[in-house]
Design an enzyme around this catalytic site. Structure first.
Site, short mmCIF file in Angstrom:
data_model
loop_
_atom_site.label_atom_id
_atom_site.label_comp_id
_atom_site.label_asym_id
_atom_site.label_seq_id
_atom_site.Cartn_x
_atom_site.Cartn_y
_atom_site.Cartn_z
N CYS A 146 2.23 -5.49 0.13
CA CYS A 146 3.23 -5.46 1.16
C CYS A 146 4.61 -6.05 0.83
CB CYS A 146 2.61 -6.22 2.32
SG CYS A 146 3.63 -6.32 3.70
N HIS A 165 7.67 -9.58 7.32
CA HIS A 165 6.93 -10.03 6.14
C HIS A 165 7.79 -10.21 4.90
CE1 HIS A 165 2.74 -10.15 4.03
NE2 HIS A 165 3.30 -11.33 4.19
#
Ligand code: NAG
Ligand code: NAG
Ligand code: NAG
Ligand code: NAG
Ligand code: NAG
Length: 514
Positions: A66, A122
């Site tokens: 990610c 994130h």
């Protein structure tokens, strides 16, 4: 800043023709989890429609996890340039995408765009400078961490032998509680639709960054979550995890359908470019408590096998010169930054120190990709790397010596015949020595990805020259890898100290953080 001189260009190019950019990201969606790649379990009619009417990116690569992918997507810079190549940012980790890195949102802002982010960040949240509202977005709505509960929007993390637990949902940088209890795929979709509707009378072009939570796993107490109406669509899948996963994908597909409808009903669609990408390959069953499928590709999320990095991707737009195509060209997630910049009227040749290249002519007209090489990663902390040059891929070491290096069949039963229009990966027969002929800890492995996309046949011994040339290329890149940005967990992040919320806990960053 990278794009400060652009105000002038903005004026030169004028605003009228700048397309709306809708950048949709799925989290942890596997190669074989969309029906346009041939899934016979999970129909994804809305994503498929965008794919078939647009351009399917069949040789499209993202990073293996990610944070590296999201940083590459938003900066056009390779994780080895930003220090974000090793692991993902934990909830208590005091690091992130450094403020000196320019995001595409900041550039688009200078080109006159109205920027909105809905979904997952994130890229660091320990200090105010790192949160998305400070990174070029006019409005933000979503969460900061890597995973959380889809309904109550709390996230747990295990740090220094303790469980930390807190609420993580923010609107424009402030904690936002009214979403408690509502399923994220639905609220993100509704928010995106309302941004689109409210934009109708705006003179500015729209940039909508829509990184969904789906289909990442949630907290350990309930890893996979979907409202019953989506679960009910999969009576044919008998494996519970896979059924839940399918329901989550199906909700995502509905959401993308609803966003597309909003674009069409407002008329914005006529001047929009929709980009859809996964952030990494699928976490196969058992990985992170999830149950994706990358079949027939090798490996899982977090590995540099094709199953970890070959990503689901497509572009849909009435502005495509040759739509309804499958592009076999090599494209990397870093390429979106200069491509979007070009679409927005900027001169992508003026962008410096990017890893990405402008791919608009490749995507739109089928011109050959300017990219011959993709560095999948060099992780100097984990000591493993992989490089693609032309049809060949070199794999040096692997993250896990003993797991996630195999081929993982899709769990549960199929339902429908694969769509004849689907674009499917074809592999040669699997040789009996497939899992032993490559031992990347002993010697680098070489694969011809065009002939052998499943990485069955290590041909390093057959082509020693190619192997040593590619190894030399990795050795040449190695000194350019910046130090990893990772930092030890900081218990001052504990939500208990911040009213039960995950929020920035360092108010001012010193120079040591920049
Ligand atoms: C930002 O700072 C880091 C560390 O000082 C450096 O490695 C990186 O290249 C800088 N980024 C840019 C875009 O200058
Ligand atoms: C999509 O729209 C339909 C009809 O309004 C609605 O029932 C559904 O919940 C929406 N799905 C998502 C994921 O937003
Ligand atoms: C774009 O920038 C490059 C490099 O500065 C320059 O050579 C080229 O003329 C520019 N193109 C346009 C259309 O301004
Ligand atoms: C990293 O991997 C290479 C190649 O397998 C090996 O020669 C080297 O010793 C490893 N380095 C470390 C620090 O483990
Ligand atoms: C693996 O087996 C195939 C035959 O199935 C053979 O051609 C190949 O040389 C073997 N590879 C290695 C590295 O032993």
């Amino acid at each position: 800043m990278l794009c400060t001189m652009l105000l002038m260009m903005c004026f030169v190019y004028g605003h009228g023709s700048q397309p709306h950019i809708i950048l949709i990201v799925a989290d942890d969606l596997g190669w074989n989890d969309v029906s346009f790649h041939g899934s016979d379990q999970i129909p994804t009619p809305n994503i498929d429609q965008l794919a078939y009417e647009g351009v399917i990116l069949f040789n499209y690569y993202v990073e293996h996890i990610c944070t590296p992918t999201r940083s590459a997507l938003l900066t056009g810079r390779h994780p080895i340039q930003t220090g974000l190549f090793h692991g993902t940012i934990g909830a208590a980790d005091p690091y992130g995408l450094r403020p000196n890195e320019t995001t595409i949102a900041e550039c688009l802002h200078e080109l006159g765009y109205s920027n909105h982010m809905v979904g997952k960040w994130h890229l660091g949240h320990f200090a105010e400078e790192y949160i998305p509202i400070r990174r070029g977005f006019d409005t933000t709505f979503g969460y900061y961490l890597g995973k959380e509960d889809y309904f109550d929007h709390t996230s747990t993390v295990f740090a220094n032998k303790q469980y930390l637990w807190g609420f993580d949902f923010h609107k424009n940088g402030e904690v936002y509680k009214p979403v408690f209890g509502q399923y994220s795929t639905e609220i993100f979709t509704e928010k995106a639709e309302s941004i689109i509707r409210n934009h109708v009378n705006s003179k500015k072009p729209l940039f909508l960054y829509l990184p969904y939570q789906a289909v990442h796993s949630a907290n350990e107490d309930q890893l996979l979550q979907a409202p019953q109406k989506y679960i009910d669509r999969f009576p044919h899948i008998d494996v519970k995890k896979r059924k839940m996963y399918a329901a989550m994908v199906s909700a995502l597909d509905d959401g993308i359908g609803n966003v597309t409808k909003a674009l069409k009903s407002t008329g914005l669609y006529e001047n929009s470019v929709i980009i859809f990408t996964t952030d990494n390959g699928g976490p196969v069953c058992g990985f992170d408590g999830n149950c994706a499928s990358n079949e027939p590709l090798r490996g899982s999320k977090r590995t540099l096998w094709e199953g970890g990095v070959r990503g689901v991707g497509l572009v849909n737009s009435p502005l495509l010169e040759k739509p309804g195509r499958v592009s076999e060209d090599l494209i990397h997630v870093c390429d979106w930054f200069p491509t979007i910049y070009h679409l927005a009227g900027g001169n992508s040749s003026t962008l410096k120190n990017l890893y990405g290249v402008n791919q608009w002519d490749t995507v739109s007209s089928g011109k050959q990709s300017p990219r011959l090489e993709i560095l999948h990663n060099i992780d100097t902390v984990g000591n493993y790397s992989a490089l693609r040059v032309g049809d060949y891929k070199l794999v040096v070491n692997s993250l896990y010596p003993d797991k996630w290096n195999d081929w993982y069949p899709t769990e549960g039963q199929g339902k429908v015949n694969p769509d004849p229009r689907a674009t499917v990966v074809h592999c040669p027969n699997k040789p009996t020595n497939a899992s032993t002929n490559c031992q990347p800890f002993k010697a680098p492995c070489l694969f011809n990805i065009k002939l052998d996309p499943c990485e069955y046949n290590n041909v390093a011994d057959i082509y020693p020259d190619i192997t040593s040339e590619m190894k030399a290329r990795l050795d040449e890149i190695l000194p350019t890898v910046v130090p990893a940005a990772n930092k030890d967990k900081d218990m001052n992040s504990d939500p208990k100290l911040h009213g039960g919320n995950w929020v920035p806990w360092i108010k001012q960053t010193g120079t040591n953080h920049v």
